[in-house]
Design an enzyme around this catalytic site. Structure first.
Site, PDB file in Angstrom:
ATOM      1  CB  SER A  67     121.295  84.777 120.423  1.00 24.35           C
ATOM      2  OG  SER A  67     121.266  85.564 119.257  1.00 24.35           O
ATOM      3  N   GLY A  68     121.642  82.654 117.834  1.00 20.19           N
ATOM      4  CA  GLY A  68     120.901  82.021 116.749  1.00 20.19           C
ATOM      5  C   GLY A  68     121.808  81.432 115.694  1.00 20.19           C
ATOM      6  CB  SER A  76     128.013  84.449 117.120  1.00 17.54           C
ATOM      7  OG  SER A  76     127.708  83.642 116.001  1.00 17.54           O
ATOM      8  CE1 TYR A 146     113.537  97.745 105.835  1.00 17.24           C
ATOM      9  CE2 TYR A 146     113.195  95.446 105.242  1.00 17.24           C
ATOM     10  CZ  TYR A 146     113.013  96.793 104.984  1.00 17.24           C
ATOM     11  OH  TYR A 146     112.297  97.189 103.874  1.00 17.24           O
ATOM     12  CE1 TYR A 434     120.221  96.342 110.316  1.00 18.27           C
ATOM     13  CE2 TYR A 434     119.665  94.692 108.661  1.00 18.27           C
ATOM     14  CZ  TYR A 434     119.476  95.249 109.911  1.00 18.27           C
ATOM     15  OH  TYR A 434     118.517  94.715 110.748  1.00 18.27           O
ATOM     16  CE1 TYR A 437     120.697  91.236 106.258  1.00 16.08           C
ATOM     17  CE2 TYR A 437     120.594  93.175 104.869  1.00 16.08           C
ATOM     18  CZ  TYR A 437     119.975  92.090 105.449  1.00 16.08           C
ATOM     19  OH  TYR A 437     118.641  91.854 105.220  1.00 16.08           O
TER      20      TYR A 437
END
Length: 495
Positions: A67-68, A76, A146, A434, A437
Site C-alpha cells: 500500500s505504500g 510487502s 503512532y 512495535y 517497525y
C-alpha cells in the site's frame, strides 16, 4: 490476471533527514528473495482484487500486499515462494465528511494525501498518524500508527470506526458483516494476516487553529546526556497536548564530508499556543532552555510539512506528490524497544560509545525516542491488538543505514550489538517491539505456511503481548487455511 495489468513502480522519495531512513525501507537493497513476483498487479476496483485472489489460489501463488512501501523487512514485495504483488496505488480515494467528522480512506492513499484532503475541507479537523507523508495507510493503520499527536489522541488504529476487507473467499466485508472479533484484529494486529483491507473509516479529530512546534538540537558538549536523562523522568507525565520526541543522530551520513558527531534533537508538537507551551516547558523541563524564539505557531497542516523536513513556505501540494524527494536507494536495518524505567547516565553513555563505533564511511544511525503516556496510557492493552499502553515511558526506534553492499554485514552486526547492549534497560518478559517497525531478527514463520503456535509465539508476543492468543483465534476462525501469510503473519492453530 495477466501481464497487461502490471505497471512500472515509481519509488516514493524523501528529502527529510529526520525521516530519511524511511525512504530506504521502501527499497532496502539488503532485502532479496529467491523469487521475483510473477506479476505486479495494480487493481483499479474491488472486483479486480477478488479475481486476483481467485487466480492466486488456482496458481498456488502467495499474495503480497503493497500500500505504500515503507516496509522495514520488505514483506510487502518479496517472498521465498512464488508470489504476486497486489499494489494498491490506484486505490487512494479519500472521502471527507466534515459534518459527522469522519473520513473513508482507501488503503493505497498516502498519509500526505490524507492530511491534505482533511485540511482542504476543514481547518478545524485533523487525524493522528505518522510523520512521513509517503507512508501508505493500508499497512500503517493496521499496525497501530503512532504520530506526533498520539499523546493527545492515541494511535491511528484507536480512531478507526469501520473498514472494508476482502477475505480469503473473495467476499467484501465491512464491520457489521465481519463481526467485532475480526474488526478488533485488523486494528493493530496487522491487516495482511486476515485479508486485503481496501479502505478504512476513521474518526476525525478536533484541532485548534494553531499548534506550536519546535526543534532544538543539543550536542554532547551542550549537556545532551543530562537532558536526555531528565527527559525520561517527565516525558510521559507532561500535558497530554505535548509530545516531546528525541532524535539521536550520528551525523556524518547522509551529508558526507563533515566530522562525525552525536547530538540529540528535541522535536515537539504542542496542540495549543506558544505561550502555553513555554509555560509547560518552564515548569516541567527548564533544563532544555527553551525560549520563545524556538516556538513556532502554525496550522496543523503546516506542522505536517515541518515534521517531514520541508522548509517553511513549501506548498501543501508537495503532500500529493509521490516524487517530492530524492530517490534514496540504500541499505537499512531497523529494530525497536520499549522503555519502562529511565535509562541511567551510564547506560546512555554506553549508547554514545556504541554510536561512535559506527565509523564506516557512508553509514549513519538514528535513534528515535518516542514518548508515551497521555491518551496512549488511558486505553487498555486489550482494547485493540496494539498493546503498548500504561507503564511505557517511551519507545526506541533503532535505524542504521549504509551505502555499500560490502558494509552490510558490519552494519547489521553493529545494530544487533546495540540491541543486545540495550537489553538490560528495556521491557522484559516479553521484550516488546512495535509491529510497524518490523524486525525478522525476532523470529519468523516457516516458508511453507505450517508454522506452529509455539514457533510464532516467540515473535508474536513481542509485538502483541497477551493479545497474540486472541489474534491466533481470530485467524483460525477466518482464514483457517492460512491463505494470507508472510514471514510474520498471524498463523492459525494447526488441526
Amino acid at each position: 490476471m495477466n501481464s497487461n495489468s502490471s505497471q512500472v513502480i515509481h519509488t516514493p522519495k524523501n528529502s527529510s533527514y529526520s525521516t530519511i531512513y524511511n525512504s530506504f525501507s521502501d527499497h532496502n537493497l539488503r532485502i532479496t528473495s529467491n523469487f521475483k513476483p510473477s506479476i505486479i498487479f495494480t487493481p483499479i476496483n474491488e472486483s479486480q482484487i477478488q479475481v486476483a485472489i481467485h487466480c492466486s489460489k488456482i496458481h498456488d501463488l502467495q499474495i503480497r500486499i503493497r500500500s505504500g512501501g515503507h516496509d522495514y523487512e520488505g514483506l510487502s514485495y518479496i517472498s521465498d515462494t512464488p508470489f504476486v504483488v497486489i499494489d494498491f496505488r490506484n486505490l487512494r480515494l479519500i472521502s471527507i465528511d466534515t459534518e459527522n467528522k469522519t473520513a473513508w480512506i482507501q488503503a493505497g492513499a498516502t498519509l500526505g494525501e490524507v492530511y491534505y484532503r482533511i485540511a482542504e475541507n476543514s481547518n478545524k479537523l485533523a487525524f493522528v498518524a505518522g510523520a512521513c507523508p509517503t507512508v501508505g495507510v493500508g499497512g500503517h493503520f493496521s499496525g497501530g500508527g503512532y504520530g506526533m499527536m498520539s499523546r493527545k489522541f492515541g494511535t491511528a488504529a484507536d480512531n478507526i470506526i469501520d473498514a472494508k476487507l476482502i477475505d480469503a473467499n473473495g467476499r467484501i466485508q465491512d464491520r457489521e458483516s465481519m463481526g467485532e472479533d475480526l474488526f478488533w484484529a485488523i486494528r493493530g494486529g496487522g491487516g495482511t494476516s486476515f485479508g486485503l483491507i481496501i479502505s478504512w473509516k476513521v474518526k476525525l479529530l478536533d484541532i485548534p487553529e494553531k499548534v506550536t512546534v519546535f526543534n532544538v538540537p543539543r550536542t554532547l558538549e551542550q549537556n545532551a546526556t543530562q537532558l536526555v536523562y531528565k527527559w525520561q523522568h517527565i516525558v510521559d507525565k507532561v500535558d497530554d497536548n505535548l509530545l516531546l520526541r528525541i532524535f539521536l543522530r550520528n551525523t556524518e551520513f547522509p551529508f558526507g564530508g563533515g566530522q562525525r558527531a552525536i547530538y540529540a534533537s528535541f522535536t515537539t508538537m504542542f496542540v495549543g499556543g506558544g505561550d502555553d507551551l513555554l509555560h509547560e516547558m518552564e515548569d516541567r523541563f527548564p533544563e532544555l532552555g527553551l525560549v520563545k524564539e524556538d516556538c513556532i505557531e502554525m496550522s496543523w497542516i503546516e506542522s505536517i510539512l515541518f515534521f517531514a523536513g520541508f522548509p517553511r513556505g513549501t506548498s501543501l501540494d508537495v503532500l500529493l506528490n509521490w516524487n517530492t524527494t530524492t530517490n534514496q536507494r540504500g541499505y537499512f536495518k531497523g529494530k525497536s524497544d520499549y522503555v519502562q524505567q529511565p535509562i541511567s547516565i551510564n547506560g546512555l553513555e554506553g549508547m554514545w560509545k556504541l554510536l561512535n563505533q559506527l565509523a564506516v564511511e557512508n553509514s549513519g544511525a538514528e535513534l528515535q525516542f518516542s514518548p508515551y503516556g497521555g491518551k496512549l496510557s488511558d486505553i487498555s492493552e486489550s482494547e485493540i491488538p496494539f498493546p503498548h499502553r500504561a507503564g511505557n515511558i517511551f519507545m526506541i526506534d533503532y535505524a542504521v543505514y549504509w551505502g555499500k553492499i560490502e558494509d552490510s554485514q558490519r552494519n547489521i552486526a553493529w545494530s544487533r550489538k546495540l540491541y543486545g547492549y540495550m537489553a538490560k534497560y528495556v521491557s522484559k518478559s516479553p521484550r516488546a517491539a512495535y509491529f510497524n517497525y518490523r524486525d525478522l531478527d525476532l523470529g519468523f514463520n516457516n516458508i511453507n505456511g505450517n508454522t506452529s503456535y509455539e514457533q510464532a509465539k516467540i515473535w508474536g508476543e513481542k509485538y502483541f503481548k497477551n493479545n497474540f492468543d486472541r489474534l491466533v483465534q481470530v485467524k483460525t476462525k477466518f482464514d483457517p487455511t492460512n491463505f494470507f501469510r508472510n514471514e510474520q503473519s498471524i498463523p492459525p492453530l494447526l488441526s
